[in-house]
Scaffold this active site. Sequence first.
Site, short mmCIF file in Angstrom:
data_model
loop_
_atom_site.label_atom_id
_atom_site.label_comp_id
_atom_site.label_asym_id
_atom_site.label_seq_id
_atom_site.Cartn_x
_atom_site.Cartn_y
_atom_site.Cartn_z
N ALA A 63 -15.78 38.25 -17.42
CA ALA A 63 -15.79 38.78 -18.78
C ALA A 63 -17.01 38.22 -19.51
O ALA A 63 -17.55 37.18 -19.12
CB ALA A 63 -14.50 38.37 -19.49
N GLY A 108 -13.35 37.51 -14.43
CA GLY A 108 -12.91 38.90 -14.55
C GLY A 108 -13.46 39.78 -13.42
O GLY A 108 -12.86 40.80 -13.07
N GLU A 111 -11.13 39.35 -10.71
CA GLU A 111 -9.88 40.00 -11.12
C GLU A 111 -9.95 41.51 -10.92
O GLU A 111 -8.94 42.14 -10.59
CB GLU A 111 -9.54 39.62 -12.56
CG GLU A 111 -9.12 38.14 -12.65
CD GLU A 111 -9.07 37.61 -14.07
OE1 GLU A 111 -10.10 37.69 -14.78
OE2 GLU A 111 -8.01 37.10 -14.48
N GLU A 131 -12.86 30.04 -14.83
CA GLU A 131 -12.50 29.96 -16.26
C GLU A 131 -12.20 28.55 -16.73
O GLU A 131 -12.45 28.20 -17.87
CB GLU A 131 -11.29 30.87 -16.54
CG GLU A 131 -11.58 32.36 -16.50
CD GLU A 131 -11.45 32.98 -15.13
OE1 GLU A 131 -11.38 32.22 -14.13
OE2 GLU A 131 -11.41 34.21 -15.06
N1 CAA Z 1 -20.87 36.48 -19.61
C1 CAA Z 1 -22.00 36.64 -20.29
N2 CAA Z 1 -23.23 36.42 -19.79
C2 CAA Z 1 -23.30 36.03 -18.50
C3 CAA Z 1 -22.16 35.83 -17.72
C4 CAA Z 1 -20.89 36.08 -18.32
N3 CAA Z 1 -19.74 35.97 -17.65
N4 CAA Z 1 -22.54 35.42 -16.48
C5 CAA Z 1 -23.88 35.38 -16.50
N5 CAA Z 1 -24.35 35.74 -17.72
C6 CAA Z 1 -25.74 35.83 -18.17
C7 CAA Z 1 -26.37 34.45 -18.36
O1 CAA Z 1 -26.02 33.93 -19.63
C8 CAA Z 1 -27.81 34.79 -18.24
O2 CAA Z 1 -28.24 35.42 -19.46
P1 CAA Z 1 -29.73 35.21 -20.00
O3 CAA Z 1 -30.63 35.69 -18.89
O4 CAA Z 1 -29.76 36.05 -21.22
O5 CAA Z 1 -29.87 33.74 -20.23
C9 CAA Z 1 -27.82 35.88 -17.16
O6 CAA Z 1 -26.52 36.45 -17.14
C10 CAA Z 1 -28.14 35.36 -15.78
O7 CAA Z 1 -27.25 34.28 -15.51
P2 CAA Z 1 -27.76 32.86 -14.98
O8 CAA Z 1 -29.11 32.55 -15.53
O9 CAA Z 1 -26.67 31.88 -15.26
O10 CAA Z 1 -27.91 33.19 -13.43
P3 CAA Z 1 -27.66 32.22 -12.19
O11 CAA Z 1 -28.08 33.00 -11.00
O12 CAA Z 1 -28.27 30.89 -12.42
O13 CAA Z 1 -26.07 32.00 -12.17
C11 CAA Z 1 -23.75 32.68 -12.23
C12 CAA Z 1 -25.22 33.08 -11.95
C13 CAA Z 1 -23.27 31.65 -11.21
C14 CAA Z 1 -22.94 33.96 -12.13
C15 CAA Z 1 -23.66 32.07 -13.64
O14 CAA Z 1 -24.30 32.92 -14.56
C16 CAA Z 1 -22.26 31.86 -14.11
O15 CAA Z 1 -21.62 30.87 -13.76
N6 CAA Z 1 -21.73 32.81 -14.94
C17 CAA Z 1 -20.44 32.67 -15.58
C18 CAA Z 1 -19.29 32.85 -14.62
C19 CAA Z 1 -18.00 32.68 -15.35
O16 CAA Z 1 -17.69 31.63 -15.89
N7 CAA Z 1 -17.15 33.75 -15.35
C20 CAA Z 1 -15.88 33.74 -16.01
C21 CAA Z 1 -16.00 34.39 -17.35
S1 CAA Z 1 -14.53 34.24 -18.32
C22 CAA Z 1 -13.50 35.42 -17.72
O17 CAA Z 1 -13.84 36.20 -16.85
C23 CAA Z 1 -12.13 35.44 -18.35
C24 CAA Z 1 -11.19 36.39 -17.70
O18 CAA Z 1 -10.38 36.03 -16.88
C25 CAA Z 1 -11.16 37.79 -18.05
#
Ligand code: CAA
Length: 259
Positions: A63, A108, A111, A131
Amino acid sequence: MGEFVRVDVENGVATIRLDRPKMNAINAQMQGEIAEAALQVSADDDIRAAVIYGGEKVFAAGADIKEMAEMSYAVMSAHSRRLQGFTKALAAIPKPVIAAITGYALGGGLEVALAADFRVVGEGARLGQPEIQLGIIPGAGGTQRLARLVGPARAKDLVFSGRHVKADEALAMGLVDRVVPDADVYAEALKLAERYKNGPAMALSAAKQAIDSGLDVDLDTGLEIERLQFSALFATEDQKTGMTSFLEQGPGKAGFIGH
Ligand code: CAA
């Protein structure tokens, strides 16, 4: 066709394509578009199976954290219904659905994949429910569908730690069904979906509903769901065709029409 989600249909197989650069972060609009795509795939009788695909680089990184970061309890308490709703809509598609995963399927994103019937992943895929590292828990079905798929202890390991699982470990724990080279993921998922496109659609739908609904209830209720679904199939032409074909030509030769 939405801004971030489109449905392409070819030869009876739909592809629900997630497309929100860079990471397919699933914001509220995209959640709505996924739900709409699921309804479209469910309603169109010409679609007999579906693939959910996030593209060559990433399935979905969860998400949209930027959108959620400032939400209050009151706002999330209403929004969380829609958050579960879009994966519910996917899980309710009464046809075989395969998630085709390259790269990250996190939060998500995982999911979404858990709402499919099967998961085909690339060798470089990384799956997880991170999360907890954001101070929350999965909110689009993860605690429930993951535990039902891999068992409570494995689900708790992933949800408590937030760690990423590589493709081979995911396969070993039953989280995914097939690991292929990254470049072959979509083709492999399509191939799997195509197996079902000339199948007895109502029997496939009945099988899916009996298994999925049965997992949520006690054995006797599950058996009753099975019994009703089983009997109902005797109202379909495919049952007549299937049995006549067996008696006249042996097994596996029936040409089904899907009703
Ligand atoms: N939401 C919003 N933006 C996100 C995102 C997310 N879930 N995941 C990645 N992005 C964005 C980053 O902020 C970044 O944006 P900018 O270029 O504008 O800075 C861009 O995508 C690229 O990401 P990274 O620079 O972090 O890329 P990376 O290759 O170094 O890492 C990754 C990739 C491991 C996927 C890392 O981005 C990450 O850990 N993302 C978050 C994963 C996460 O925590 N997901 C759970 C979300 S909460 C949820 O899903 C609740 C639910 O149950 C519904």
